[in-house]
Design a protein around this motif. Sequence first.
Motif, PDB file in Angstrom:
ATOM      1  N   ALA B  88       0.858  -1.197   0.000  1.00 31.44           N
ATOM      2  CA  ALA B  88       0.000   0.000   0.000  1.00 31.44           C
ATOM      3  C   ALA B  88       0.890   1.242   0.000  1.00 31.44           C
ATOM      4  O   ALA B  88       2.114   1.139   0.052  1.00 31.44           O
ATOM      5  N   MET B  89       0.238   2.408  -0.054  1.00 35.03           N
ATOM      6  CA  MET B  89       0.943   3.674   0.187  1.00 35.03           C
ATOM      7  C   MET B  89       0.936   3.944   1.678  1.00 35.03           C
ATOM      8  O   MET B  89      -0.069   3.694   2.359  1.00 35.03           O
ATOM      9  N   TYR B  90       2.041   4.486   2.177  1.00 36.22           N
ATOM     10  CA  TYR B  90       2.141   4.832   3.582  1.00 36.22           C
ATOM     11  C   TYR B  90       2.480   6.311   3.707  1.00 36.22           C
ATOM     12  O   TYR B  90       3.425   6.802   3.084  1.00 36.22           O
ATOM     13  N   PHE B  91       1.696   6.990   4.538  1.00 38.18           N
ATOM     14  CA  PHE B  91       1.868   8.422   4.719  1.00 38.18           C
ATOM     15  C   PHE B  91       2.210   8.740   6.168  1.00 38.18           C
ATOM     16  O   PHE B  91       1.573   8.239   7.101  1.00 38.18           O
ATOM     17  N   CYS B  92       3.187   9.600   6.317  1.00 36.86           N
ATOM     18  CA  CYS B  92       3.523  10.179   7.609  1.00 36.86           C
ATOM     19  C   CYS B  92       2.823  11.539   7.687  1.00 36.86           C
ATOM     20  O   CYS B  92       2.736  12.258   6.674  1.00 36.86           O
ATOM     21  N   ALA B  93       2.285  11.877   8.847  1.00 35.67           N
ATOM     22  CA  ALA B  93       1.564  13.143   8.986  1.00 35.67           C
ATOM     23  C   ALA B  93       1.857  13.758  10.348  1.00 35.67           C
ATOM     24  O   ALA B  93       2.212  13.061  11.304  1.00 35.67           O
ATOM     25  N   MET B  94       1.668  15.061  10.422  1.00 36.53           N
ATOM     26  CA  MET B  94       1.926  15.783  11.663  1.00 36.53           C
ATOM     27  C   MET B  94       0.765  16.711  11.982  1.00 36.53           C
ATOM     28  O   MET B  94       0.217  17.348  11.082  1.00 36.53           O
ATOM     29  N   ARG B  95       0.428  16.764  13.247  1.00 34.05           N
ATOM     30  CA  ARG B  95      -0.538  17.752  13.735  1.00 34.05           C
ATOM     31  C   ARG B  95       0.216  18.666  14.689  1.00 34.05           C
ATOM     32  O   ARG B  95       0.917  18.207  15.587  1.00 34.05           O
ATOM     33  N   GLU B  96       0.031  19.958  14.472  1.00 30.44           N
ATOM     34  CA  GLU B  96       0.694  20.925  15.330  1.00 30.44           C
ATOM     35  C   GLU B  96      -0.290  21.550  16.290  1.00 30.44           C
ATOM     36  O   GLU B  96      -1.420  21.877  15.906  1.00 30.44           O
ATOM     37  N   GLY B  97       0.133  21.740  17.518  1.00 29.15           N
ATOM     38  CA  GLY B  97      -0.622  22.488  18.501  1.00 29.15           C
ATOM     39  C   GLY B  97      -2.072  22.055  18.587  1.00 29.15           C
ATOM     40  O   GLY B  97      -2.401  20.884  18.580  1.00 29.15           O
ATOM     41  N   SER B  98      -2.954  23.034  18.660  1.00 30.61           N
ATOM     42  CA  SER B  98      -4.380  22.736  18.783  1.00 30.61           C
ATOM     43  C   SER B  98      -4.994  22.604  17.399  1.00 30.61           C
ATOM     44  O   SER B  98      -4.361  22.868  16.393  1.00 30.61           O
ATOM     45  N   GLY B  99      -6.207  22.240  17.351  1.00 25.20           N
ATOM     46  CA  GLY B  99      -6.872  22.073  16.066  1.00 25.20           C
ATOM     47  C   GLY B  99      -6.619  20.698  15.493  1.00 25.20           C
ATOM     48  O   GLY B  99      -5.850  19.906  16.036  1.00 25.20           O
ATOM     49  N   ASP B 100      -7.259  20.419  14.408  1.00 23.28           N
ATOM     50  CA  ASP B 100      -7.198  19.082  13.820  1.00 23.28           C
ATOM     51  C   ASP B 100      -6.737  19.131  12.375  1.00 23.28           C
ATOM     52  O   ASP B 100      -7.278  18.451  11.522  1.00 23.28           O
ATOM     53  N   LYS B 101      -5.722  19.923  12.113  1.00 24.30           N
ATOM     54  CA  LYS B 101      -5.158  20.000  10.766  1.00 24.30           C
ATOM     55  C   LYS B 101      -3.936  19.101  10.703  1.00 24.30           C
ATOM     56  O   LYS B 101      -3.030  19.185  11.531  1.00 24.30           O
ATOM     57  N   LEU B 102      -3.939  18.213   9.711  1.00 28.97           N
ATOM     58  CA  LEU B 102      -2.805  17.325   9.489  1.00 28.97           C
ATOM     59  C   LEU B 102      -2.033  17.771   8.258  1.00 28.97           C
ATOM     60  O   LEU B 102      -2.614  18.147   7.250  1.00 28.97           O
ATOM     61  N   ILE B 103      -0.713  17.698   8.371  1.00 28.63           N
ATOM     62  CA  ILE B 103       0.155  17.940   7.223  1.00 28.63           C
ATOM     63  C   ILE B 103       0.770  16.601   6.852  1.00 28.63           C
ATOM     64  O   ILE B 103       1.344  15.927   7.706  1.00 28.63           O
ATOM     65  N   PHE B 104       0.649  16.234   5.589  1.00 27.84           N
ATOM     66  CA  PHE B 104       1.089  14.921   5.135  1.00 27.84           C
ATOM     67  C   PHE B 104       2.383  15.010   4.341  1.00 27.84           C
ATOM     68  O   PHE B 104       2.663  16.005   3.664  1.00 27.84           O
ATOM     69  N   GLY B 105       3.150  13.929   4.396  1.00 32.61           N
ATOM     70  CA  GLY B 105       4.273  13.769   3.493  1.00 32.61           C
ATOM     71  C   GLY B 105       3.786  13.260   2.151  1.00 32.61           C
ATOM     72  O   GLY B 105       2.587  13.046   1.948  1.00 32.61           O
ATOM     73  N   THR B 106       4.728  13.033   1.243  1.00 32.32           N
ATOM     74  CA  THR B 106       4.369  12.613  -0.113  1.00 32.32           C
ATOM     75  C   THR B 106       4.098  11.126  -0.219  1.00 32.32           C
ATOM     76  O   THR B 106       3.605  10.655  -1.237  1.00 32.32           O
ATOM     77  N   GLY B 107       4.415  10.392   0.823  1.00 33.60           N
ATOM     78  CA  GLY B 107       4.096   8.975   0.846  1.00 33.60           C
ATOM     79  C   GLY B 107       5.194   8.069   0.326  1.00 33.60           C
ATOM     80  O   GLY B 107       6.081   8.491  -0.433  1.00 33.60           O
ATOM     81  N   THR B 108       5.136   6.818   0.750  1.00 33.30           N
ATOM     82  CA  THR B 108       6.040   5.762   0.281  1.00 33.30           C
ATOM     83  C   THR B 108       5.191   4.585  -0.158  1.00 33.30           C
ATOM     84  O   THR B 108       4.333   4.130   0.593  1.00 33.30           O
ATOM     85  N   ARG B 109       5.419   4.119  -1.380  1.00 33.82           N
ATOM     86  CA  ARG B 109       4.688   2.938  -1.851  1.00 33.82           C
ATOM     87  C   ARG B 109       5.465   1.690  -1.470  1.00 33.82           C
ATOM     88  O   ARG B 109       6.593   1.483  -1.922  1.00 33.82           O
ATOM     89  N   LEU B 110       4.875   0.896  -0.617  1.00 32.67           N
ATOM     90  CA  LEU B 110       5.507  -0.348  -0.166  1.00 32.67           C
ATOM     91  C   LEU B 110       4.931  -1.517  -0.945  1.00 32.67           C
ATOM     92  O   LEU B 110       3.706  -1.643  -1.070  1.00 32.67           O
ATOM     93  N   GLN B 111       5.817  -2.332  -1.466  1.00 34.07           N
ATOM     94  CA  GLN B 111       5.389  -3.555  -2.148  1.00 34.07           C
ATOM     95  C   GLN B 111       6.032  -4.745  -1.459  1.00 34.07           C
ATOM     96  O   GLN B 111       7.258  -4.811  -1.326  1.00 34.07           O
ATOM     97  N   VAL B 112       5.193  -5.670  -1.024  1.00 32.36           N
ATOM     98  CA  VAL B 112       5.656  -6.881  -0.358  1.00 32.36           C
ATOM     99  C   VAL B 112       5.564  -8.034  -1.353  1.00 32.36           C
ATOM    100  O   VAL B 112       4.500  -8.257  -1.938  1.00 32.36           O
ATOM    101  N   PHE B 113       6.662  -8.738  -1.551  1.00 41.49           N
ATOM    102  CA  PHE B 113       6.655  -9.857  -2.501  1.00 41.49           C
ATOM    103  C   PHE B 113       6.892 -11.174  -1.756  1.00 41.49           C
ATOM    104  O   PHE B 113       7.529 -11.199  -0.704  1.00 41.49           O
ATOM    105  N   PRO B 114       6.365 -12.259  -2.356  1.00 39.21           N
ATOM    106  CA  PRO B 114       6.456 -13.572  -1.669  1.00 39.21           C
ATOM    107  C   PRO B 114       7.899 -14.069  -1.585  1.00 39.21           C
ATOM    108  O   PRO B 114       8.726 -13.739  -2.403  1.00 39.21           O
TER     109      PRO B 114
END
Lengths: 113, 114
Positions: B88-114
């Motif tokens: 899947a895609m994996y996103f890191c995000a940050m919330r600063e101080g009060s409020g509910d605003k998230l800032i996201f990174g650009t994501g990493t696509r992880l592929q798991v193979f057998p």
Amino acid sequence: KAGVTQTPRYLIKTRGQQVTLSCSPISGHRSVSWYQQTPGQGLQFLFEYFSETQRNKGNFPGRFSGRQFSNSRSEMNVSTLELGDSALYLCASSLAGTRYGYTFGSGTRLTVV
Amino acid sequence: AQKITQTQPGMFVQEKEAVTLDCTYDTSDQSYGLFWYKQPSSGEMIFLIYQGSYDEQNATEGRYSLNFQKARKSANLVISASQLGDSAMYFCAMREGSGDKLIFGTGTRLQVFP
């Protein structure tokens, strides 16, 4: 318990039209926030509502607006649609200030043609 | 300005192996929260793990753990014993101080193979 419900799931609109997207949060959650996800810009914050008041707004033009009702359900509206508005629109709800994360809906995929 | 950086556009890992997804952040606030989300192809964002800026211990949730290094401003996600369903895609995000605003990174696509 029911999750965050976004309707509709898919939408196709023509340039210049307007669109309204709906988000029903988890019962008891009073905070609702909206995000736009595009391949080029990634995930961007649109706005956040708490108890019917907009607390934060992202850097989007005035064509993007939203509101929250007394039952915490939220709607966002985009007027005069442009091709660049094609995106996945995600809604998230939370208990305000929670450390347990925000629960996202499945999103509304908007295509503008 | 607040910023989240994910420098790995894509990662491959073999099933049952561990993998680390990198995330660095920039903020001038003392109080902030860091999140990791998983986004499968269906589009839904699934919450994985949370780390508060004042938490003294690294967060863990099942197979997920967060390697929090505050001085380096990094919050790497470690997935142990990868499964095919972790692709899947994996996103890191940050919330600063009060409020509910998230800032996201650009994501990493992880592929798991057998």
